[in-house]
Design an enzyme around this catalytic site. Structure first.
Site, PDB file in Angstrom:
ATOM      1  N   GLU A  34      40.338  65.108  75.655  1.00  0.00           N
ATOM      2  CA  GLU A  34      39.560  63.862  75.642  1.00  0.00           C
ATOM      3  C   GLU A  34      40.259  62.864  76.566  1.00  0.00           C
ATOM      4  O   GLU A  34      41.258  62.249  76.194  1.00  0.00           O
ATOM      5  CB  GLU A  34      39.449  63.302  74.222  1.00  0.00           C
ATOM      6  CG  GLU A  34      38.540  62.095  74.160  1.00  0.00           C
ATOM      7  CD  GLU A  34      38.477  61.462  72.783  1.00  0.00           C
ATOM      8  OE1 GLU A  34      37.887  60.377  72.675  1.00  0.00           O
ATOM      9  OE2 GLU A  34      39.041  62.033  71.835  1.00  0.00           O
ATOM     10  N   CYS A  56      37.829  53.815  75.699  1.00  0.00           N
ATOM     11  CA  CYS A  56      36.916  54.530  76.592  1.00  0.00           C
ATOM     12  C   CYS A  56      35.586  53.812  76.754  1.00  0.00           C
ATOM     13  O   CYS A  56      34.840  54.087  77.695  1.00  0.00           O
ATOM     14  CB  CYS A  56      36.696  55.953  76.088  1.00  0.00           C
ATOM     15  SG  CYS A  56      36.058  56.030  74.406  1.00  0.00           S
TER      16      CYS A  56
END
Length: 289
Positions: A217, A251
């Protein structure tokens, strides 16, 4: 100078985890639910200590940490417990009369084995414990390594994990770059990593040597597109909120905005307005990373 888990302990912990997985204990759904409930109680019992650690590491307001780390993990725990039977149930494939009807073919979901979870510093509790919950629900043994950059959170997890979880199946180790490199030399059945693409490439190379599957990720540039038909006030509010959340180290933070020229100026004004409203000129309420 920070002290980390010795290499000998890392190797012995991995040996224990492999031995436990071979017994099949972690496949038991009751065991998985028990460990997930322990994760809930670890957060519930130590919420104050967790918030203090996050404030020390990130300068975050407790309300922000409650939303992004504590509530996120608790929601995951409940979601995994609620759906565990459904997610682990066998699938009945369309295998035809001979293999399907007569042979009773089934597709069974099996745990991978020993999973390595590498957390990151910007959400040191969530990025460690959310994949942790998923690995438990899937029936794996786990080696958890929190980020050494967030020292207070790392030390707290190092203290709490042995108290709440089955230590024969779940271990927490600590380390900097040297220890992490040593860990990556060991063979795991899956590696979950949250962090930069630079480090992700190193992990992918290490995993490839053992043909280990990975979940990487990684952060990105996160472009945001705003069209002329958008609700500009709502778009500006969401963009500004994500940009200020955790000092932008998330993010969801927009690094680029592509806006229709027709609404460019109006969007800028609304972004300025929402930035001022959310910031409120109160620097003490903002994260300092």
């Amino acid at each position: 100078m920070a002290t980390f888990t010795p290499r000998s302990e890392i190797k012995s912990a991995l040996k224990v985890l492999r031995g436990t997985f071979r017994t099949g204990r972690t496949k038991d759904l009751a065991w998985r639910k028990w460990q997930l409930k322990q994760c809930w109680w670890m957060i519930e019992d130590n919420e104050k200590a967790i918030l203090e650690a996050l404030t020390k590491d990130l300068g975050r307001h407790p309300l922000e940490s409650t939303m992004t780390d504590i509530a996120a993990v608790k929601n995951d725990v409940l979601n995994h417990i609620e759906n565990l039977e459904k997610w682990t149930a066998d699938d009945i494939p369309d295998a035809g009369f001979f293999f399907g009807t007569v042979g009773k073919a089934r597709m069974r979901r099996e745990p991978l084995g020993v999973v390595l979870i590498l957390g990151t510093w910007n959400f040191p509790i969530a990025t460690a414990l959310q994949p942790f919950c998923a690995a438990i629900a899937a029936g794996n043994c786990i080696m958890l390594k929190p980020s050494e950059v967030a020292q207070a959170s790392m030390r707290l997890l190092e203290e709490l994990v042995p108290k709440y979880f089955d230590s024969s199946a779940i271990r927490c180790v600590t380390g900097g770059p040297q220890e992490t490199s040593f860990i990556l030399e060991q063979r795991f059945d899956h590696i979950f990593f949250t962090g930069s693409d630079k480090i992700a490439r190193i992990i992918a190379q290490a995993a490839a040597r053992n043909l280990t599957s990975t979940t990487l990720e990684c952060g990105g540039q996160n472009p945001t597109i705003v069209t002329k038909t958008a609700n500009l006030d709502l778009a500006a509010k969401r963009i500004a909120h994500a940009k200020l959340l955790n000092a932008g180290q998330i993010c969801l933070s927009a690094n680029h905005i592509f806006a229709d020229p027709v609404i460019h100026d109006e969007l800028l004004e609304k972004l300025k307005s929402w930035n001022d409203k959310l910031y409120k000129g109160n620097e003490s309420q903002m994260p300092h990373i």
